[in-house]
Design a protein around this motif. Sequence first.
Motif, PDB file in Angstrom:
ATOM      1  N   LYS A   1       0.843  -0.954   0.152  1.00  0.00           N
ATOM      2  CA  LYS A   1       0.073  -0.022  -0.093  1.00  0.00           C
ATOM      3  C   LYS A   1       0.927   1.324   0.062  1.00  0.00           C
ATOM      4  CE  LYS A   1      -3.772   2.451   2.550  1.00  0.00           C
ATOM      5  NZ  LYS A   1      -4.629   2.309   3.920  1.00  0.00           N
TER       6      LYS A   1
ATOM      7  N   ILE B   1      -3.957  -2.517 -11.010  1.00  0.00           N
ATOM      8  CA  ILE B   1      -5.572  -1.586 -11.189  1.00  0.00           C
ATOM      9  C   ILE B   1      -5.537  -0.442 -10.509  1.00  0.00           C
ATOM     10  CG2 ILE B   1      -7.773  -1.993 -10.159  1.00  0.00           C
ATOM     11  CD1 ILE B   1      -7.394  -5.093 -10.612  1.00  0.00           C
ATOM     12  N   GLN B   2      -4.582  -0.244  -9.726  1.00  0.00           N
ATOM     13  CA  GLN B   2      -4.760   1.068  -8.765  1.00  0.00           C
ATOM     14  C   GLN B   2      -4.060   2.168  -9.616  1.00  0.00           C
ATOM     15  OE1 GLN B   2      -4.751   1.367  -4.612  1.00  0.00           O
ATOM     16  NE2 GLN B   2      -5.238  -0.851  -4.327  1.00  0.00           N
ATOM     17  N   LEU B   3      -2.882   1.661 -10.421  1.00  0.00           N
ATOM     18  CA  LEU B   3      -2.020   2.588 -10.709  1.00  0.00           C
ATOM     19  C   LEU B   3      -1.697   2.752 -12.229  1.00  0.00           C
ATOM     20  CD1 LEU B   3       1.297   1.523  -8.659  1.00  0.00           C
ATOM     21  CD2 LEU B   3       0.298   3.537  -8.661  1.00  0.00           C
TER      22      LEU B   3
ATOM     23  N   THR C   1      -8.990  -2.656 -15.793  1.00  0.00           N
ATOM     24  CA  THR C   1     -10.361  -3.691 -15.445  1.00  0.00           C
ATOM     25  C   THR C   1     -10.870  -4.120 -16.591  1.00  0.00           C
ATOM     26  OG1 THR C   1     -11.547  -1.669 -15.806  1.00  0.00           O
ATOM     27  CG2 THR C   1     -10.956  -2.297 -13.435  1.00  0.00           C
TER      28      THR C   1
ATOM     29  N   GLU D   1      -3.446  -6.051  -7.899  1.00  0.00           N
ATOM     30  CA  GLU D   1      -4.016  -4.875  -7.308  1.00  0.00           C
ATOM     31  C   GLU D   1      -3.175  -3.541  -7.598  1.00  0.00           C
ATOM     32  OE1 GLU D   1      -4.079  -3.410  -2.573  1.00  0.00           O
ATOM     33  OE2 GLU D   1      -3.444  -5.340  -2.898  1.00  0.00           O
TER      34      GLU D   1
ATOM     35  N   ARG E   1       1.989   6.989  -6.753  1.00  0.00           N
ATOM     36  CA  ARG E   1       1.151   7.789  -7.169  1.00  0.00           C
ATOM     37  C   ARG E   1       1.687   9.412  -6.826  1.00  0.00           C
ATOM     38  NH1 ARG E   1      -3.420   5.095  -4.425  1.00  0.00           N
ATOM     39  NH2 ARG E   1      -4.779   4.069  -6.125  1.00  0.00           N
TER      40      ARG E   1
ATOM     41  N   ILE F   1       2.584   1.680  -3.330  1.00  0.00           N
ATOM     42  CA  ILE F   1       1.276   2.391  -4.495  1.00  0.00           C
ATOM     43  C   ILE F   1       1.332   3.746  -4.157  1.00  0.00           C
ATOM     44  CG2 ILE F   1      -1.075   2.421  -5.066  1.00  0.00           C
ATOM     45  CD1 ILE F   1      -0.945  -0.766  -4.452  1.00  0.00           C
ATOM     46  N   GLU F   2       0.986   4.273  -2.857  1.00  0.00           N
ATOM     47  CA  GLU F   2       0.947   5.577  -2.652  1.00  0.00           C
ATOM     48  C   GLU F   2       2.262   6.494  -3.105  1.00  0.00           C
ATOM     49  OE1 GLU F   2      -1.966   7.402  -1.804  1.00  0.00           O
ATOM     50  OE2 GLU F   2      -2.614   5.455  -2.151  1.00  0.00           O
TER      51      GLU F   2
END
Length: 238
Positions: free
Chosen positions: A174, A201-203, A222, A198, A181, A177-178
């Motif tokens: 987590k 999808i988030q990045l 997605t 994960e 970002r 990922i942050e």
Amino acid sequence: MQTVLKADNIKVQFGGLIAVNNVSLSLERGQVLGLIGPNGAGKSTLFNAVTGFAPVSSGTVTFLGQDVTKLPPYVRTRLGMGRTFQTERPYEEMTVLENVLVAAFLKHPQRKEAERAALDALTKVGLSDRANQLSSDLNLARLRRLELAKALALQPEVLFLDEIMAGLNPPALKEMIELLRTLTATGVSIVMVEHIMEAIIQLADHVIVLASGNKIAEGAATAVISDEKVIEAYLGTD
């Protein structure tokens, strides 16, 4: 938006083996491009071809408007490519700061400027408090951050991240990922080879899926991961 990286019809062949078969990609400033696919799909080979660590049999790589297809890795690095590797490679007998200094000297020959760049990179990845600690004392999550700091000390236009999330526990994942970002918000573009969906999808703004050296799908994360061809490539027809 400005296109910072283009690879057109990249083919990488080792003897009779075609590892990457006429794959193209494009990256805009501040975007994240994800390269996914099963083991042996050609992801790392394509990644290495774009960064200069694998020979291109045919096709072209254009970086910031310049054809870099035949340029060695250190020249591409000076132009603005920074990368990490799947296996951490710290100089274990050196401090965290000294490790990042090795990278910083490529862009900053004067020690004072190199130290400033190295400390700035360590601050960005949250390791400034470990600057004088031996790199051999770092755990896996901090070693990954050290690799990222070395790449950032090169002040890259594009970061190439090779499975930087692998093996991280959920809290460290987590945090990474942050952190990524935050970097893209400053205009840094990212190409990432990654197995952790994960993170993709988030990045990722755009995803390319490889299988057996061929591009089998691309688009939004997605949509891509629900594509039948992608599911079959990962899980098989059964």
